[in-house]
Design a protein around this motif. Structure first.
Motif, PDB file in Angstrom:
ATOM      1  N   GLY A  40      49.020  57.786  90.760  1.00 29.25           N
ATOM      2  CA  GLY A  40      49.686  57.716  92.060  1.00 29.25           C
ATOM      3  C   GLY A  40      51.088  57.147  91.940  1.00 29.25           C
ATOM      4  N   GLY A  41      51.783  57.097  93.043  1.00 29.71           N
ATOM      5  CA  GLY A  41      53.182  56.657  93.061  1.00 29.71           C
ATOM      6  C   GLY A  41      53.274  55.143  93.135  1.00 29.71           C
ATOM      7  N   ILE A  42      53.625  54.515  92.022  1.00 25.22           N
ATOM      8  CA  ILE A  42      53.748  53.045  92.049  1.00 25.22           C
ATOM      9  C   ILE A  42      55.126  52.614  91.567  1.00 25.22           C
ATOM     10  CG2 ILE A  42      51.285  52.612  91.712  1.00 25.22           C
ATOM     11  CD1 ILE A  42      51.948  51.931  88.744  1.00 25.22           C
ATOM     12  N   LYS A  43      55.534  51.411  91.998  1.00 26.05           N
ATOM     13  CA  LYS A  43      56.667  50.726  91.367  1.00 26.05           C
ATOM     14  C   LYS A  43      56.033  49.991  90.186  1.00 26.05           C
ATOM     15  CE  LYS A  43      59.509  49.863  95.492  1.00 26.05           C
ATOM     16  NZ  LYS A  43      59.997  48.776  96.388  1.00 26.05           N
ATOM     17  N   LYS A  44      56.231  50.485  88.988  1.00 19.07           N
ATOM     18  CA  LYS A  44      55.457  49.976  87.837  1.00 19.07           C
ATOM     19  C   LYS A  44      55.618  48.468  87.635  1.00 19.07           C
ATOM     20  CE  LYS A  44      57.129  53.175  84.890  1.00 19.07           C
ATOM     21  NZ  LYS A  44      57.760  54.280  85.665  1.00 19.07           N
ATOM     22  N   TYR A  45      56.827  47.971  87.933  1.00 17.45           N
ATOM     23  CA  TYR A  45      57.055  46.543  87.695  1.00 17.45           C
ATOM     24  C   TYR A  45      56.173  45.647  88.571  1.00 17.45           C
ATOM     25  CZ  TYR A  45      60.073  46.850  91.848  1.00 17.45           C
ATOM     26  OH  TYR A  45      60.549  47.062  93.102  1.00 17.45           O
ATOM     27  N   GLN A  46      55.669  46.192  89.706  1.00 12.04           N
ATOM     28  CA  GLN A  46      54.823  45.362  90.569  1.00 12.04           C
ATOM     29  C   GLN A  46      53.445  45.102  89.959  1.00 12.04           C
ATOM     30  OE1 GLN A  46      54.743  47.675  94.202  1.00 12.04           O
ATOM     31  NE2 GLN A  46      56.358  46.435  95.119  1.00 12.04           N
ATOM     32  N   TRP A  47      53.072  45.891  88.955  1.00  9.68           N
ATOM     33  CA  TRP A  47      51.702  45.812  88.433  1.00  9.68           C
ATOM     34  C   TRP A  47      51.612  44.950  87.190  1.00  9.68           C
ATOM     35  CZ3 TRP A  47      47.394  48.351  90.729  1.00  9.68           C
ATOM     36  CH2 TRP A  47      47.720  48.981  91.936  1.00  9.68           C
ATOM     37  N   THR A  48      52.700  44.323  86.801  1.00 14.07           N
ATOM     38  CA  THR A  48      52.653  43.402  85.668  1.00 14.07           C
ATOM     39  C   THR A  48      52.432  41.982  86.192  1.00 14.07           C
ATOM     40  OG1 THR A  48      55.034  42.961  85.737  1.00 14.07           O
ATOM     41  CG2 THR A  48      54.303  44.802  84.370  1.00 14.07           C
ATOM     42  N   ALA A  49      51.896  41.127  85.311  1.00 13.55           N
ATOM     43  CA  ALA A  49      51.747  39.708  85.609  1.00 13.55           C
ATOM     44  C   ALA A  49      50.918  39.427  86.866  1.00 13.55           C
ATOM     45  CB  ALA A  49      53.121  39.023  85.695  1.00 13.55           C
ATOM     46  N   VAL A  50      49.950  40.305  87.150  1.00 18.02           N
ATOM     47  CA  VAL A  50      48.975  40.035  88.215  1.00 18.02           C
ATOM     48  C   VAL A  50      47.577  40.197  87.612  1.00 18.02           C
ATOM     49  CG1 VAL A  50      50.435  40.718  90.155  1.00 18.02           C
ATOM     50  CG2 VAL A  50      49.018  42.450  89.053  1.00 18.02           C
ATOM     51  N   PRO A  51      46.598  39.435  88.096  1.00 17.20           N
ATOM     52  CA  PRO A  51      45.240  39.579  87.552  1.00 17.20           C
ATOM     53  C   PRO A  51      44.647  40.942  87.911  1.00 17.20           C
ATOM     54  CG  PRO A  51      45.239  38.096  89.445  1.00 17.20           C
ATOM     55  CD  PRO A  51      46.672  38.411  89.152  1.00 17.20           C
ATOM     56  N   LEU A  52      44.025  41.585  86.941  1.00 14.64           N
ATOM     57  CA  LEU A  52      43.455  42.913  87.166  1.00 14.64           C
ATOM     58  C   LEU A  52      41.950  42.895  86.912  1.00 14.64           C
ATOM     59  CD1 LEU A  52      46.159  45.020  85.264  1.00 14.64           C
ATOM     60  CD2 LEU A  52      45.926  44.783  87.755  1.00 14.64           C
ATOM     61  N   ALA A  53      41.240  43.703  87.676  1.00 12.19           N
ATOM     62  CA  ALA A  53      39.805  43.922  87.454  1.00 12.19           C
ATOM     63  C   ALA A  53      39.636  45.335  86.917  1.00 12.19           C
ATOM     64  CB  ALA A  53      39.040  43.764  88.755  1.00 12.19           C
ATOM     65  N   LEU A  54      38.548  45.549  86.185  1.00  9.97           N
ATOM     66  CA  LEU A  54      38.230  46.886  85.669  1.00  9.97           C
ATOM     67  C   LEU A  54      36.970  47.383  86.363  1.00  9.97           C
ATOM     68  CD1 LEU A  54      38.478  47.014  81.761  1.00  9.97           C
ATOM     69  CD2 LEU A  54      39.832  48.303  83.424  1.00  9.97           C
ATOM     70  N   HIS A  55      37.070  48.592  86.915  1.00  9.70           N
ATOM     71  CA  HIS A  55      35.890  49.207  87.543  1.00  9.70           C
ATOM     72  C   HIS A  55      35.789  50.657  87.092  1.00  9.70           C
ATOM     73  CE1 HIS A  55      35.107  45.936  90.388  1.00  9.70           C
ATOM     74  NE2 HIS A  55      36.405  45.893  90.639  1.00  9.70           N
ATOM     75  N   GLY A  56      34.576  51.142  86.971  1.00  4.90           N
ATOM     76  CA  GLY A  56      34.422  52.559  86.663  1.00  4.90           C
ATOM     77  C   GLY A  56      33.126  52.856  85.958  1.00  4.90           C
ATOM     78  N   VAL A  57      33.072  54.059  85.408  1.00  2.00           N
ATOM     79  CA  VAL A  57      31.863  54.491  84.717  1.00  2.00           C
ATOM     80  C   VAL A  57      32.207  54.969  83.306  1.00  2.00           C
ATOM     81  CG1 VAL A  57      30.629  55.174  86.809  1.00  2.00           C
ATOM     82  CG2 VAL A  57      32.041  56.853  85.625  1.00  2.00           C
ATOM     83  N   VAL A  58      31.261  54.744  82.403  1.00  4.33           N
ATOM     84  CA  VAL A  58      31.325  55.314  81.071  1.00  4.33           C
ATOM     85  C   VAL A  58      30.077  56.187  80.955  1.00  4.33           C
ATOM     86  CG1 VAL A  58      31.331  54.823  78.605  1.00  4.33           C
ATOM     87  CG2 VAL A  58      32.479  53.253  80.186  1.00  4.33           C
ATOM     88  N   VAL A  59      30.283  57.475  80.679  1.00  3.91           N
ATOM     89  CA  VAL A  59      29.135  58.372  80.574  1.00  3.91           C
ATOM     90  C   VAL A  59      28.918  58.688  79.102  1.00  3.91           C
ATOM     91  CG1 VAL A  59      28.060  60.500  81.351  1.00  3.91           C
ATOM     92  CG2 VAL A  59      29.702  59.336  82.829  1.00  3.91           C
ATOM     93  N   LYS A  60      27.749  58.286  78.607  1.00  4.56           N
ATOM     94  CA  LYS A  60      27.451  58.499  77.190  1.00  4.56           C
ATOM     95  C   LYS A  60      27.051  59.954  76.962  1.00  4.56           C
ATOM     96  CE  LYS A  60      24.683  54.818  76.539  1.00  4.56           C
ATOM     97  NZ  LYS A  60      24.056  53.762  75.715  1.00  4.56           N
TER      98      LYS A  60
END
Ligand code: MN
Ligand code: MN
Length: 457
Positions: free
Chosen positions: A124-144
């Motif tokens: 999506g359209g982001i200002k990339k610099y806004q996404w640094t130095a903030v805490p991030l969570a990981l969500h999703g699926v891994v399909v074996k």
């Protein structure tokens, strides 16, 4: 109820109480539904609590029945069957539940300079610099390979570790600070730190080895399994009240879960309407609505064909086309509110203001209405009347000055199916930032507006 001043002045203490109460449910939805899959799952769970059941399991449908169809765990269509034949037209409210975020690549894990890292590709359209130095969570699926699906959610539960994209210290940033904002952070520099302690085994002794063995121990996945995974990094922050008066909410994912949640809540309170009421939470809007789960997918027509077949006992193409021809739709998506720090991007007469209610946008597009679906004046008049009769506070606005930029929504794809469509949603500050802001009054008015629209004759 057209607003050119604060909507808060128009509501009494009872309505204010309803506004604040409604916001609590919305914040909970935001905190649970941080990705399109999680939001879709939560929408389905809430739908079942509210008496909806799986459309595919139903032999036939009658007025008042409540059903849903899930598409690949990422988007969902929900319907309350009306008294009239579906072919007389449907009331659609369509929002999207995907949000800008940082996706993990297929070959993500490596180590460098004593850190285990994940390669990413932003979505999506982001200002990339806004996404640094903030805490991030990981969500999703891994399909074996054997089809087993492993759900991964790390970073949003209390006590969880979080992840992080580092930024250059200001002391060494003299070159970086001269760059254009689009180049300050390179797309390939959005690498996420996932570990820092090397493995202890003699043959496998790197930070990467340590991370991989932890993933194997905890989730039973190996490095190759990233090839068939959809993992998304999102801000590891909860929705919070904003301002001394708590009049706003700061959160990740207002665009467009603010319209999704309000549309869902409106549908849940819709009992035996005259016209069949349909809410869709679609996917992939932020990258152009392409793909099997986006609004340009034939899934939408498939689900509508099922509704026709199960309400009438028969189906042909003309019935589907007639249904669309007679239908009306609110494209429920967010708008940009006037930001006092950046007044220059708006035409003040035609801009959306925070706290003045639900926004209707006759056309979007950019630079000469390019790529827009321009709603017919006749349909706009109908919606105005519908909102006014229901006491909905609303305003009309474009997104920014004529030459300032612009954007699109799903409106055009639904309009192409021969449906009347009007963009209609909540005004935000800092749209597409990790944390966006919205007014509780506007959120509540979206819910009221969508509810009135579902009941529109
Ligand atoms: Mn949107
Ligand atoms: Mn967006």
């Amino acid at each position: 109820m057209y607003m050119t001043e604060s909507g808060w002045k128009q509501v009494d203490s009872n309505v204010k109480e309803d506004i604040f109460h409604f916001a609590e449910g919305y914040k909970a939805f935001l905190d649970i539904g941080k990705t399109e899959r999680l939001a879709c799952g939560e929408a389905k769970r809430l739908a079942e609590i509210n008496g909806f059941s799986d459309l595919e399991s139903k032999e036939s449908l009658k007025a008042g029945d409540k059903v849903y169809v899930v598409n690949r765990d990422k988007s969902i269509l929900l319907a309350v069957i009306g008294e009239e034949d579906v072919q007389k037209g449907v009331r659609f409210v369509i929002a999207h539940n995907d949000c800008p975020r940082i996706d993990i690549k297929q070959h993500p894990v490596y180590d460098d300079s004593g850190l285990a890292m994940l390669k990413t590709h932003y979505y999506g359209g982001i200002k990339k610099y806004q996404w640094t130095a903030v805490p991030l969570a990981l969500h999703g699926v891994v399909v074996k390979k054997d089809g087993t699906k492993v759900q991964i959610d790390i970073g949003d539960k209390p006590g969880d570790p979080v992840f992080y994209i580092s930024d250059l210290l200001i002391h060494l940033a003299s070159d970086q600070m001269q760059k254009k904002a689009t180049e300050v952070i390179n797309g390939e520099a959005l690498n996420i730190i996932i570990g820092s302690i090397p493995a202890e085994c003699a043959e496998k002794d790197t930070e990467k080895d340590a991370v991989l063995s932890m993933l194997e121990a905890e989730f039973g996945i190996c490095e190759e399994d990233f090839l068939s995974a959809e993992l998304e990094a999102v801000p590891a922050m909860q929705a919070r009240d904003m301002g001394l008066d708590r009049g706003m909410i700061v959160a990740y994912g207002h665009d467009d879960r603010v319209c999704g949640y309000t549309a869902l809540s409106a549908l849940f309170e819709t009992e035996a309407p005259k016209k069949t009421a349909v809410c869709v939470l679609t996917d992939k809007e932020e990258i152009g609505s392409m793909g099997s789960t986006g609004m340009r997918s034939a899934f939408f027509e498939y689900a509508m064909a099922l509704l026709i077949e199960k309400t009438t006992g028969t189906y042909n193409e003309l019935m589907l086309k007639r249904t669309f021809h007679n239908s009306k739709c609110l494209s429920a998506d967010v708008n940009g509110g006037v930001d006092p720090n950046y007044p220059e991007v708006n035409d003040k007469l035609n801009a959306a203001y925070i706290g003045r209610g639900l926004v209707i946008t006759k056309y979007t597009g950019s630079r000469g209405k390019s790529g827009t679906s321009d709603a017919d004046a006749e349909f706009v008049a109908e919606v105005r009347n519908c909102f006014d009769e229901a006491g909905v506070l609303w305003q009309a606005a474009e997104l920014g000055k004529v030459d300032a930029g612009g954007g699109g929504t799903i409106a055009q794809y639904v309009a192409n199916l021969d449906v009347d469509v009007l963009d209609c949603g909540v005004a935000l500050l800092s749209m597409h930032a990790p944390m966006e802001a919205a007014s509780k009054l506007d959120i509540y008015m979206a819910y009221k507006g969508y509810k009135a629209f579902f009941a529109m004759k």
